[in-house]
Design a protein around this motif. Structure first.
Motif, PDB file in Angstrom:
ATOM      1  N   ALA A   1       2.168   6.975  -6.464  1.00  0.00           N
ATOM      2  CA  ALA A   1       1.510   6.974  -7.775  1.00  0.00           C
ATOM      3  C   ALA A   1       0.024   7.333  -7.685  1.00  0.00           C
ATOM      4  O   ALA A   1      -0.593   7.618  -8.709  1.00  0.00           O
ATOM      5  CB  ALA A   1       1.663   5.610  -8.432  1.00  0.00           C
ATOM      6  N   ALA A   2      -0.509   7.359  -6.466  1.00  0.00           N
ATOM      7  CA  ALA A   2      -1.946   7.590  -6.292  1.00  0.00           C
ATOM      8  C   ALA A   2      -2.307   9.064  -6.128  1.00  0.00           C
ATOM      9  O   ALA A   2      -3.446   9.385  -5.832  1.00  0.00           O
ATOM     10  CB  ALA A   2      -2.449   6.788  -5.088  1.00  0.00           C
ATOM     11  N   THR A   3      -1.328   9.948  -6.312  1.00  0.00           N
ATOM     12  CA  THR A   3      -1.622  11.380  -6.199  1.00  0.00           C
ATOM     13  C   THR A   3      -0.945  12.149  -7.336  1.00  0.00           C
ATOM     14  O   THR A   3       0.130  11.762  -7.793  1.00  0.00           O
ATOM     15  CB  THR A   3      -1.174  11.954  -4.834  1.00  0.00           C
ATOM     16  OG1 THR A   3      -1.557  13.323  -4.758  1.00  0.00           O
ATOM     17  CG2 THR A   3       0.319  11.828  -4.619  1.00  0.00           C
ATOM     18  N   GLN A   4      -1.597  13.215  -7.739  1.00  0.00           N
ATOM     19  CA  GLN A   4      -1.026  14.099  -8.758  1.00  0.00           C
ATOM     20  C   GLN A   4      -0.272  15.269  -8.117  1.00  0.00           C
ATOM     21  O   GLN A   4       0.498  15.947  -8.782  1.00  0.00           O
ATOM     22  CB  GLN A   4      -2.138  14.642  -9.669  1.00  0.00           C
ATOM     23  CG  GLN A   4      -2.860  13.563 -10.453  1.00  0.00           C
ATOM     24  CD  GLN A   4      -1.912  12.791 -11.367  1.00  0.00           C
ATOM     25  OE1 GLN A   4      -1.079  13.378 -12.058  1.00  0.00           O
ATOM     26  NE2 GLN A   4      -2.020  11.471 -11.351  1.00  0.00           N
TER      27      GLN A   4
ATOM     28  N   GLU B   1       2.742  16.116  -2.158  1.00  0.00           N
ATOM     29  CA  GLU B   1       2.215  14.923  -1.494  1.00  0.00           C
ATOM     30  C   GLU B   1       2.921  13.672  -2.007  1.00  0.00           C
ATOM     31  O   GLU B   1       3.219  12.763  -1.238  1.00  0.00           O
ATOM     32  CB  GLU B   1       0.702  14.810  -1.697  1.00  0.00           C
ATOM     33  CG  GLU B   1       0.074  13.586  -1.058  1.00  0.00           C
ATOM     34  CD  GLU B   1       0.233  13.504   0.450  1.00  0.00           C
ATOM     35  OE1 GLU B   1       0.117  12.381   0.989  1.00  0.00           O
ATOM     36  OE2 GLU B   1       0.486  14.538   1.106  1.00  0.00           O
ATOM     37  N   ARG B   2       3.203  13.624  -3.284  1.00  0.00           N
ATOM     38  CA  ARG B   2       3.936  12.476  -3.847  1.00  0.00           C
ATOM     39  C   ARG B   2       5.297  12.338  -3.161  1.00  0.00           C
ATOM     40  O   ARG B   2       5.719  11.238  -2.806  1.00  0.00           O
ATOM     41  CB  ARG B   2       4.108  12.645  -5.354  1.00  0.00           C
ATOM     42  CG  ARG B   2       4.781  11.429  -5.994  1.00  0.00           C
ATOM     43  CD  ARG B   2       4.888  11.573  -7.481  1.00  0.00           C
ATOM     44  NE  ARG B   2       3.547  11.593  -8.044  1.00  0.00           N
ATOM     45  CZ  ARG B   2       3.249  12.116  -9.224  1.00  0.00           C
ATOM     46  NH1 ARG B   2       4.199  12.674  -9.961  1.00  0.00           N
ATOM     47  NH2 ARG B   2       2.022  12.085  -9.678  1.00  0.00           N
TER      48      ARG B   2
ATOM     49  N   ALA C   1       2.353   1.914  -3.412  1.00  0.00           N
ATOM     50  CA  ALA C   1       1.394   2.459  -4.374  1.00  0.00           C
ATOM     51  C   ALA C   1       1.064   3.917  -4.094  1.00  0.00           C
ATOM     52  O   ALA C   1       0.589   4.633  -4.986  1.00  0.00           O
ATOM     53  CB  ALA C   1       0.109   1.624  -4.350  1.00  0.00           C
ATOM     54  N   GLY C   2       1.316   4.369  -2.888  1.00  0.00           N
ATOM     55  CA  GLY C   2       0.942   5.715  -2.472  1.00  0.00           C
ATOM     56  C   GLY C   2       1.435   6.845  -3.355  1.00  0.00           C
ATOM     57  O   GLY C   2       0.639   7.715  -3.744  1.00  0.00           O
TER      58      GLY C   2
ATOM     59  N   ARG D   1       4.847  10.987   0.347  1.00  0.00           N
ATOM     60  CA  ARG D   1       4.548   9.546   0.317  1.00  0.00           C
ATOM     61  C   ARG D   1       5.786   8.728  -0.038  1.00  0.00           C
ATOM     62  O   ARG D   1       5.995   7.643   0.518  1.00  0.00           O
ATOM     63  CB  ARG D   1       3.410   9.269  -0.677  1.00  0.00           C
ATOM     64  CG  ARG D   1       2.074   9.800  -0.190  1.00  0.00           C
ATOM     65  CD  ARG D   1       0.976   9.578  -1.188  1.00  0.00           C
ATOM     66  NE  ARG D   1      -0.285  10.156  -0.737  1.00  0.00           N
ATOM     67  CZ  ARG D   1      -1.442   9.920  -1.292  1.00  0.00           C
ATOM     68  NH1 ARG D   1      -1.539   9.114  -2.343  1.00  0.00           N
ATOM     69  NH2 ARG D   1      -2.532  10.494  -0.819  1.00  0.00           N
TER      70      ARG D   1
ATOM     71  N   GLU E   1       0.831  -1.203   0.000  1.00  0.00           N
ATOM     72  CA  GLU E   1       0.000   0.000   0.000  1.00  0.00           C
ATOM     73  C   GLU E   1       0.867   1.255   0.000  1.00  0.00           C
ATOM     74  O   GLU E   1       0.573   2.226  -0.710  1.00  0.00           O
ATOM     75  CB  GLU E   1      -0.944   0.011   1.203  1.00  0.00           C
ATOM     76  CG  GLU E   1      -2.080  -0.971   1.083  1.00  0.00           C
ATOM     77  CD  GLU E   1      -3.114  -0.791   2.187  1.00  0.00           C
ATOM     78  OE1 GLU E   1      -4.286  -0.561   1.836  1.00  0.00           O
ATOM     79  OE2 GLU E   1      -2.756  -0.871   3.386  1.00  0.00           O
TER      80      GLU E   1
END
Length: 143
Positions: free
Chosen positions: A54-57, A61-62, A51-52, A65, A48
């Protein structure tokens, strides 16, 4: 399942426990005295966290993570999801269905719960409601 002893109205710390992804994400916000003496994470939590980013634009925040993932990788040796956890998942799934809940909705959480159950560890989480229905299988500890 053993109970936590009380001494002078201050609970003793658990000897060991498995951290849910929510705890790892908020680890800097959690009082260390609420955590077990020894903590672990499952390979599911590490997935999890991986994957974090890649789960935000949002670039900031990227980066946060990615930093969290790298710190977790440096600190924890993930407990694998093995055959015992796979068997435990059957019990976890059945307990969730018996409680009238949908197991697919919280699939990763339930896989983490299966690792905790298979390893005989309490599960520490920031989201105890995600594990409703599992009380007979494992100790869920809100932090």
């Amino acid at each position: 399942m053993s109970s936590i002893k009380m001494s002078n109205l201050v609970p003793e710390r658990l000897p060991a426990g498995l951290l849910d992804t929510s705890v790892v994400i908020d680890l800097d916000l959690v009082d260390p005295d609420l955590l077990p003496l020894t903590v672990g994470v499952s390979a599911i939590t590490m997935a999890e966290l991986a994957a974090g980013p890649a789960a935000t634009q949002d670039l900031a925040e990227r980066a946060r993570r990615q930093d969290r993932l790298q710190r977790a990788e440096a600190v924890f040796e993930a407990i694998p999801f093995g055959s015992d956890a796979a068997r435990a998942y059957g019990r976890v799934h059945a307990a969730v269905v018996a409680a009238g809940r949908q197991p697919r909705r919280r699939f990763a959480d339930l896989l983490i719960a299966a690792v905790a159950e298979a390893e005989g560890l309490p599960l520490l989480t920031r989201n105890p409601e995600d594990f409703a229905g599992l009380e007979e299988l494992l100790l869920v500890v809100p932090v």
